[in-house]
Design an enzyme around this catalytic site. Structure first.
Site, PDB file in Angstrom:
ATOM      1  N   ARG A 173       0.881  -1.177   0.000  1.00 41.46           N
ATOM      2  CA  ARG A 173       0.000   0.000   0.000  1.00 41.46           C
ATOM      3  C   ARG A 173       0.910   1.215   0.000  1.00 41.46           C
ATOM      4  NH1 ARG A 173      -3.371  -2.827  -1.515  1.00 41.46           N
ATOM      5  NH2 ARG A 173      -5.357  -3.396  -0.558  1.00 41.46           N
ATOM      6  N   GLU A 193      -4.752   6.937  -5.057  1.00 40.42           N
ATOM      7  CA  GLU A 193      -4.897   6.247  -6.351  1.00 40.42           C
ATOM      8  C   GLU A 193      -6.221   6.628  -6.982  1.00 40.42           C
ATOM      9  OE1 GLU A 193      -4.354   2.032  -5.859  1.00 40.42           O
ATOM     10  OE2 GLU A 193      -2.349   2.273  -5.042  1.00 40.42           O
ATOM     11  N   HIS A 222      -1.355  -0.257  -9.971  1.00 37.29           N
ATOM     12  CA  HIS A 222      -1.932  -1.196  -8.990  1.00 37.29           C
ATOM     13  C   HIS A 222      -2.415  -2.483  -9.688  1.00 37.29           C
ATOM     14  CE1 HIS A 222      -3.956  -1.434  -4.795  1.00 37.29           C
ATOM     15  NE2 HIS A 222      -3.795  -2.643  -5.282  1.00 37.29           N
TER      16      HIS A 222
HETATM   17  C1  OXD Z   1      -5.061  -5.334  -3.365  1.00 38.85           C
HETATM   18  C2  OXD Z   1      -5.269  -6.070  -4.609  1.00 38.85           C
HETATM   19  O1  OXD Z   1      -5.602  -5.700  -2.327  1.00 38.85           O
HETATM   20  O2  OXD Z   1      -4.901  -5.525  -5.676  1.00 38.85           O
HETATM   21  O3  OXD Z   1      -4.352  -4.367  -3.437  1.00 38.85           O
HETATM   22  O4  OXD Z   1      -5.777  -7.176  -4.574  1.00 38.85           O
END
Ligand code: OXD
Length: 312
Positions: free
Chosen positions: A227, A256, A275
């Site tokens: 994160r 994000e 991501h």
């Molecule tokens: C998260 C995912 O939890 O991308 O970040 O699964």
């Protein structure tokens, strides 16, 4: 007898389509947006979701179980989530994806892929630039859950030396040595690559701070696939600008999508991916959910239950 309701909260209809309950013993509802979910919340017993809007928890008085579709559970554990709701995760799914991401981007660095592509654009034959090996490089994995250990196995298969950092510091067979989080600097000092994987909790917010970054070698790369907020982004920006780190591969950010004006976009020693390092796919998560659904309907204990107090 009324059948329990499963609310599947995701824009991809395949998640709901793949729900299988023994003898059709549940009603499956689907919502893709907060406004679609709102009228369904009150009748929901089971939530199968990715980033369910936290303001709707208060309306879900019947909610008993939340199965998270992604790797991280931080969004699910909002203070609004009633204390009795069991949260489950999906271990085993994301490690293989993220191992390829990490090894792939480490290879991008050592194989100097950006340099050869750039030279190709300029029609230059740069045979004085040689690639390097991952073999013998040290990878420090900060967070040694199932994902961290999958990454460790992939890295070791390529001859990398793997060190770890975890909350407990407990040894794992995938890492040569594991330190507790309190000794983060000692571990980072040895790294050629650092991968950040810790879940975001009050204890890990900002954990990779200016001091931790200062411990890293100026030739080392940081990969954040956890994160954004686990890393002090301002301190990282300073370190990258001053070239106190070779570079960073960033898949996650405190905000994000990363805003267009964010300085990370401009740095030539930063790679930004949106991501995507551990994507959820309906086909991979469905067996985990369906197995737990059968257990839940049979009154048996659920698997992969999150420790809500610990936050993962
Ligand atoms: C998260 C995912 O939890 O991308 O970040 O699964």
């Amino acid at each position: 007898m009324t059948r329990p309701t499963v609310l599947v909260y995701h824009a991809d209809p395949a998640y709901a389509a793949l729900v299988r309950a023994p003898r059709g013993r549940v009603v499956v509802r689907r919502a893709a947006t907060p406004s679609e979910a709102e009228p369904l919340a009150a009748e929901t017993d089971v939530l199968y979701a990715w980033q369910f809007p936290r303001h709707l928890y208060a309306k879900a008085a019947r909610l008993r179980w939340l199965q998270v579709m992604g790797a991280g559970v931080d969004w699910a554990l909002a203070p609004e989530l009633p204390p009795g709701v069991v949260v489950t995760r999906a271990p085993g799914v994301f490690g293989p994806w993220m191992a390829e991401y990490v090894v792939g981007w480490c290879s991008w660095v050592t194989q100097r892929m950006a340099a050869y592509r750039e030279a190709q654009r300029q029609r230059r034959w740069i045979d004085h630039v040689l690639p390097d090996r991952l073999r013998g490089k040290t990878l420090v994995i900060v967070g040694l859950g199932d994902i961290g250990r999958a990454i460790a196995r992939a890295a070791r298969a390529l001859g990398m030396r793997v060190l770890g950092v975890s909350r407990t510091g407990r040894p794992v067979r995938e890492a040569e040595r594991v330190w507790r989080v309190g000794a983060l600097g000692t571990a980072l000092r040895q790294a050629d690559f650092v991968v950040v994987l810790l879940p975001l909790t009050p204890d890990t917010r900002g954990l990779v701070d200016a001091a931790a970054l200062a411990a890293m070698k100026p030739t080392a790369w940081l990969l954040n696939v956890a994160r954004g907020a686990v890393v002090d982004e301002a301190a990282l920006l300073d370190a990258l600008r001053a070239r106190r780190l070779a570079g960073a591969i960033l898949d996650v950010f405190a905000t994000e999508p990363l805003p267009p004006h964010h300085p990370f976009w401009q740095l030539d020693n930063v790679v930004i991916t949106p991501h995507i390092s551990g994507p959820s796919t309906p086909e991979e998560i469905a067996p985990i959910f369906n197995d737990n659904l059968a257990r839940w309907l049979a009154g048996r204990p659920l698997r992969h239950v999150v420790d809500r107090k610990a936050g993962y």
